[in-house]
Design a protein around this motif. Structure first.
Motif, short mmCIF file in Angstrom:
data_model
loop_
_atom_site.label_atom_id
_atom_site.label_comp_id
_atom_site.label_asym_id
_atom_site.label_seq_id
_atom_site.Cartn_x
_atom_site.Cartn_y
_atom_site.Cartn_z
N UNK A 56 0.83 -1.20 0.00
CA UNK A 56 0.00 0.00 0.00
C UNK A 56 0.87 1.26 0.00
N UNK A 57 1.99 1.21 0.71
CA UNK A 57 2.89 2.36 0.76
C UNK A 57 3.34 2.75 -0.65
N UNK A 58 3.66 1.75 -1.48
CA UNK A 58 4.19 2.03 -2.81
C UNK A 58 3.13 2.06 -3.91
N UNK A 59 1.88 1.85 -3.58
CA UNK A 59 0.82 1.87 -4.59
C UNK A 59 0.52 3.31 -4.98
N UNK A 60 1.01 3.71 -6.12
CA UNK A 60 0.82 5.09 -6.59
C UNK A 60 -0.54 5.29 -7.25
N UNK A 61 -1.15 4.22 -7.74
CA UNK A 61 -2.41 4.35 -8.46
C UNK A 61 -3.59 4.56 -7.53
#
Length: 105
Positions: free
Chosen positions: A63-68
């Protein structure tokens, strides 16, 4: 994705949690300037520290790296409850959500 993304994302999640850099640093067992050193670009956390930071912020590394799609705190809370439910209860909840969505139309 770059280091600036990590700094910005950390800042955004910390602000959503409504906690200061100082308090977060101390809560994680570091000096008062630990989080500031990360957000200013002077340092990056180790992998184990990054995992502690995610846990503190109530997010997963994915979730931390989910940019979308940034998972909000309320969505994270709902996901936490889902993880404790039986498959049957989750299926019932999905059907309930579908009914709510259809009622909006």
């Amino acid at each position: 994705m770059d280091e600036q993304f990590i700094r910005n994302r950390l800042t955004k999640l910390r602000q959503q949690k409504q906690v200061s850099e100082r308090k977060m640093s101390l809560d994680l067992g570091h000096s008062t300037s630990y989080i500031r050193s990360i957000t200013s670009g002077r340092a990056l956390p180790s992998m184990s520290e990054f995992l502690y930071i995610c846990e503190y912020l109530g997010t997963t590394p994915m979730e931390f790296f989910n940019e979308e799609h940034e998972t909000s705190l309320i969505e994270q809370e709902a996901i936490g409850y889902i993880h404790t439910m039986s498959e049957q209860d989750i299926r019932a909840m999905i059907e309930f959500i579908k009914q709510l969505k259809n009622a909006e139309k």
